[in-house]
Design a protein around this motif. Structure first.
Motif, PDB file in Angstrom:
ATOM      1  N   LEU A 162      28.031  -2.877  21.833  1.00 44.44           N
ATOM      2  CA  LEU A 162      28.651  -4.183  22.007  1.00 44.44           C
ATOM      3  C   LEU A 162      29.048  -4.776  20.665  1.00 44.44           C
ATOM      4  CD1 LEU A 162      26.287  -5.756  24.708  1.00 44.44           C
ATOM      5  CD2 LEU A 162      28.489  -4.624  25.041  1.00 44.44           C
ATOM      6  N   PRO A 163      29.999  -5.699  20.675  1.00 44.76           N
ATOM      7  CA  PRO A 163      30.369  -6.369  19.425  1.00 44.76           C
ATOM      8  C   PRO A 163      29.216  -7.220  18.906  1.00 44.76           C
ATOM      9  CG  PRO A 163      31.389  -7.458  21.301  1.00 44.76           C
ATOM     10  CD  PRO A 163      30.774  -6.199  21.830  1.00 44.76           C
ATOM     11  N   ALA A 164      29.332  -7.632  17.662  1.00 45.59           N
ATOM     12  CA  ALA A 164      28.259  -8.410  17.046  1.00 45.59           C
ATOM     13  C   ALA A 164      28.119  -9.780  17.674  1.00 45.59           C
ATOM     14  CB  ALA A 164      28.526  -8.551  15.546  1.00 45.59           C
ATOM     15  N   CYS A 165      29.233 -10.370  18.093  1.00 47.96           N
ATOM     16  CA  CYS A 165      29.197 -11.726  18.641  1.00 47.96           C
ATOM     17  C   CYS A 165      30.441 -11.979  19.470  1.00 47.96           C
ATOM     18  CB  CYS A 165      29.080 -12.763  17.522  1.00 47.96           C
ATOM     19  SG  CYS A 165      30.478 -12.774  16.376  1.00 47.96           S
ATOM     20  N   LEU A 166      30.387 -13.058  20.244  1.00 49.51           N
ATOM     21  CA  LEU A 166      31.515 -13.537  21.042  1.00 49.51           C
ATOM     22  C   LEU A 166      31.842 -14.960  20.609  1.00 49.51           C
ATOM     23  CD1 LEU A 166      30.375 -12.456  24.642  1.00 49.51           C
ATOM     24  CD2 LEU A 166      31.966 -11.242  23.139  1.00 49.51           C
ATOM     25  N   TRP A 167      33.134 -15.245  20.494  1.00 49.22           N
ATOM     26  CA  TRP A 167      33.606 -16.602  20.222  1.00 49.22           C
ATOM     27  C   TRP A 167      34.596 -16.961  21.335  1.00 49.22           C
ATOM     28  CZ3 TRP A 167      38.405 -17.277  16.792  1.00 49.22           C
ATOM     29  CH2 TRP A 167      38.876 -18.598  16.889  1.00 49.22           C
ATOM     30  N   LEU A 225      24.137  -9.624  26.511  1.00 51.76           N
ATOM     31  CA  LEU A 225      25.354  -9.889  25.758  1.00 51.76           C
ATOM     32  C   LEU A 225      25.019 -10.416  24.365  1.00 51.76           C
ATOM     33  CD1 LEU A 225      27.830 -11.380  28.390  1.00 51.76           C
ATOM     34  CD2 LEU A 225      27.513  -9.005  27.655  1.00 51.76           C
ATOM     35  N   PRO A 226      25.937 -10.273  23.423  1.00 51.88           N
ATOM     36  CA  PRO A 226      25.642 -10.674  22.036  1.00 51.88           C
ATOM     37  C   PRO A 226      25.678 -12.193  21.855  1.00 51.88           C
ATOM     38  CG  PRO A 226      27.885  -9.837  22.213  1.00 51.88           C
ATOM     39  CD  PRO A 226      27.243  -9.600  23.546  1.00 51.88           C
ATOM     40  N   PRO A 227      25.219 -12.674  20.713  1.00 48.31           N
ATOM     41  CA  PRO A 227      25.271 -14.111  20.420  1.00 48.31           C
ATOM     42  C   PRO A 227      26.678 -14.664  20.637  1.00 48.31           C
ATOM     43  CG  PRO A 227      24.021 -12.963  18.737  1.00 48.31           C
ATOM     44  CD  PRO A 227      24.625 -11.897  19.610  1.00 48.31           C
ATOM     45  N   THR A 228      26.739 -15.863  21.208  1.00 48.03           N
ATOM     46  CA  THR A 228      28.010 -16.402  21.681  1.00 48.03           C
ATOM     47  C   THR A 228      28.179 -17.850  21.237  1.00 48.03           C
ATOM     48  OG1 THR A 228      27.963 -14.959  23.625  1.00 48.03           O
ATOM     49  CG2 THR A 228      29.382 -16.900  23.741  1.00 48.03           C
ATOM     50  N   ALA A 248      24.380 -20.354  32.019  1.00 45.94           N
ATOM     51  CA  ALA A 248      24.068 -19.045  32.588  1.00 45.94           C
ATOM     52  C   ALA A 248      23.702 -18.045  31.501  1.00 45.94           C
ATOM     53  CB  ALA A 248      25.268 -18.540  33.393  1.00 45.94           C
ATOM     54  N   ALA A 249      24.417 -18.095  30.380  1.00 42.34           N
ATOM     55  CA  ALA A 249      24.105 -17.189  29.278  1.00 42.34           C
ATOM     56  C   ALA A 249      22.730 -17.494  28.701  1.00 42.34           C
ATOM     57  CB  ALA A 249      25.176 -17.294  28.192  1.00 42.34           C
ATOM     58  N   GLY A 250      22.446 -18.773  28.510  1.00 38.49           N
ATOM     59  CA  GLY A 250      21.131 -19.138  27.993  1.00 38.49           C
ATOM     60  C   GLY A 250      20.016 -18.728  28.923  1.00 38.49           C
ATOM     61  N   ALA A 251      20.220 -18.904  30.228  1.00 35.49           N
ATOM     62  CA  ALA A 251      19.207 -18.509  31.198  1.00 35.49           C
ATOM     63  C   ALA A 251      18.974 -17.006  31.206  1.00 35.49           C
ATOM     64  CB  ALA A 251      19.609 -18.978  32.595  1.00 35.49           C
ATOM     65  N   ALA A 252      19.995 -16.241  30.762  1.00 37.12           N
ATOM     66  CA  ALA A 252      19.874 -14.784  30.681  1.00 37.12           C
ATOM     67  C   ALA A 252      19.406 -14.322  29.305  1.00 37.12           C
ATOM     68  CB  ALA A 252      21.222 -14.134  31.013  1.00 37.12           C
ATOM     69  N   ASP A 253      18.906 -15.266  28.505  1.00 33.91           N
ATOM     70  CA  ASP A 253      18.361 -14.971  27.172  1.00 33.91           C
ATOM     71  C   ASP A 253      19.414 -14.540  26.169  1.00 33.91           C
ATOM     72  OD1 ASP A 253      15.678 -15.605  27.856  1.00 33.91           O
ATOM     73  OD2 ASP A 253      15.471 -13.644  28.815  1.00 33.91           O
ATOM     74  N   VAL A 254      20.648 -14.938  26.388  1.00 37.88           N
ATOM     75  CA  VAL A 254      21.696 -14.715  25.394  1.00 37.88           C
ATOM     76  C   VAL A 254      21.635 -15.863  24.380  1.00 37.88           C
ATOM     77  CG1 VAL A 254      24.184 -14.561  25.002  1.00 37.88           C
ATOM     78  CG2 VAL A 254      23.183 -13.544  27.060  1.00 37.88           C
ATOM     79  N   PRO A 255      21.605 -15.586  23.075  1.00 38.25           N
ATOM     80  CA  PRO A 255      21.677 -16.666  22.092  1.00 38.25           C
ATOM     81  C   PRO A 255      23.056 -17.334  22.182  1.00 38.25           C
ATOM     82  CG  PRO A 255      20.922 -14.603  21.076  1.00 38.25           C
ATOM     83  CD  PRO A 255      21.469 -14.261  22.437  1.00 38.25           C
ATOM     84  N   VAL A 256      23.095 -18.578  22.609  1.00 38.40           N
ATOM     85  CA  VAL A 256      24.385 -19.225  22.865  1.00 38.40           C
ATOM     86  C   VAL A 256      24.415 -20.598  22.224  1.00 38.40           C
ATOM     87  CG1 VAL A 256      23.594 -20.121  25.101  1.00 38.40           C
ATOM     88  CG2 VAL A 256      26.035 -19.899  24.655  1.00 38.40           C
ATOM     89  N   TRP A 292      27.410 -13.448  11.778  1.00 35.60           N
ATOM     90  CA  TRP A 292      26.954 -12.331  12.610  1.00 35.60           C
ATOM     91  C   TRP A 292      27.541 -10.986  12.211  1.00 35.60           C
ATOM     92  CZ3 TRP A 292      22.752 -12.612  15.275  1.00 35.60           C
ATOM     93  CH2 TRP A 292      22.316 -13.860  15.732  1.00 35.60           C
ATOM     94  N   ILE A 293      28.674 -10.983  11.509  1.00 39.02           N
ATOM     95  CA  ILE A 293      29.273  -9.684  11.158  1.00 39.02           C
ATOM     96  C   ILE A 293      29.179  -9.384   9.667  1.00 39.02           C
ATOM     97  CG2 ILE A 293      30.859  -9.826  13.111  1.00 39.02           C
ATOM     98  CD1 ILE A 293      33.115 -10.376  11.173  1.00 39.02           C
ATOM     99  N   ALA A 294      28.482 -10.231   8.918  1.00 42.33           N
ATOM    100  CA  ALA A 294      28.312  -9.955   7.490  1.00 42.33           C
ATOM    101  C   ALA A 294      27.543  -8.647   7.310  1.00 42.33           C
ATOM    102  CB  ALA A 294      27.564 -11.102   6.824  1.00 42.33           C
ATOM    103  N   PRO A 295      27.848  -7.893   6.248  1.00 35.83           N
ATOM    104  CA  PRO A 295      27.125  -6.630   6.032  1.00 35.83           C
ATOM    105  C   PRO A 295      25.632  -6.870   5.893  1.00 35.83           C
ATOM    106  CG  PRO A 295      29.038  -6.815   4.571  1.00 35.83           C
ATOM    107  CD  PRO A 295      28.867  -8.154   5.235  1.00 35.83           C
TER     108      PRO A 295
END
Length: 296
Positions: A162-167, A225-228, A248-256, A292-295
């Motif tokens: 998965l990607p590092a994060c969602l915006w 899913l990744p942090p959003t 819904a994302a928070g309830a699914a333990d997604v960092p949002v 989230w995408i920094a080296p």
């Protein structure tokens, strides 16, 4: 509190009614992008991303080993590289990376799953180009926000990294149109109304049920899913889409992170050259992506 910049944007939108036909709607959106020329130091490079027309956009000093995959808005019927080029450019500058903007196929000519297939092709193109999943941010505005979520879920189902994060900005995640803000914000949203959204949903979904999670991620299992980052304006009819998907994302333990911008209208990032809140929202998004995408 009155905002003269926002008032000018809203007045211009109300003075240019939306055409009834798809081509007219596409031309209207492209005309918005045409108002805002790119800074002289922005580089734009056309590319075929897994067979999908796309553009690399970058500012000086952009990290070539990281990228934002950007999916434009337009209700799956309008929007293009031209309409959102200035948004992709500013996002690239704020995040310090390149942006790959996709010209995914549009309805009604190409209903579901064409847009989703193209989004996945774009992501896989980035991976095949040598960019690691943990250096990719998957981003989308409005319909593009729902599409970004659908793509992330499809990657999860396929067992792909998965990607590092969602915006997600002003995401449309419920094509069944059940949000209360469709009514409560109708008087202040100059861009979207329920009849128009119903038409767009029907054109995109075809015979697929509106609550299918691939169309409406609000009804999906979002776990893993990744942090959003979710950005939405308080004057949007899609306000409840953003609030409910964040819950819904928070309830699914997604960092949002949910950010509700006071007074802002749907897709206000589009108007950032003349709207300070649009620039601030893109700065916020760039900071989130960099984090989230920094080296390592």
């Amino acid at each position: 509190m009155a905002d003269p910049e926002l008032d000018a944007v809203v007045a211009a939108l109300r003075a240019s009614p939306r055409p009834a036909d798809p081509e007219g709607r596409r031309a209207r959106m492209d005309a918005i992008g045409a108002r805002y020329p790119l800074p002289a130091d922005i580089r734009v490079e056309p590319v075929a991303a897994g067979g999908v027309p796309a553009e690399w956009t970058s500012a000086p000093g952009a990290d070539p080993a990281a990228a934002i995959l950007f999916l434009h808005g337009g209700g799956y019927m309008a929007g293009s590289l031209a309409s959102h080029r200035h948004v992709a450019a500013q996002a690239a500058q704020e995040a310090g990376v390149r942006t790959l903007a996709l010209a995914y196929r549009l309805s009604p000519e190409h209903p579901f799953p064409a847009a989703l297939d193209d989004a996945l092709a774009g992501y896989r193109f980035l991976r095949a180009s040598g960019i690691a999943a943990e250096r990719i941010a998957l981003a989308g505005e409005s319909a593009g926000g729902g599409l970004a979520l659908a793509a992330a879920m499809a990657l999860r189902a396929a067992g792909e990294a998965l990607p590092a994060c969602l915006w997600l900005s002003s995401p449309w995640v419920d094509l069944a149109l059940t949000g209360a803000s469709l009514r409560t914000k109708a008087a202040v949203d100059p861009l979207l109304q329920t009849p128009y959204l119903a038409e767009l949903a029907a054109a995109y979904r075809g015979q697929t049920d509106a609550r299918d999670p691939r169309l409406s991620p609000l009804y999906a299992d979002l776990s893993g899913l990744p942090p959003t980052l979710i950005q939405v304006g308080s004057s949007e009819v899609l306000l409840d889409d953003a609030v409910r998907i964040a819950g819904a994302a928070g309830a699914a333990d997604v960092p949002v992170t949910l950010r509700i911008w006071p007074q802002m209208i749907h897709a206000w990032h589009l108007f950032h050259p003349q709207l300070a809140a649009g620039r601030a929202a893109l700065t916020e998004a760039g900071r989130f992506v960099r984090g989230w995408i920094a080296p390592a």
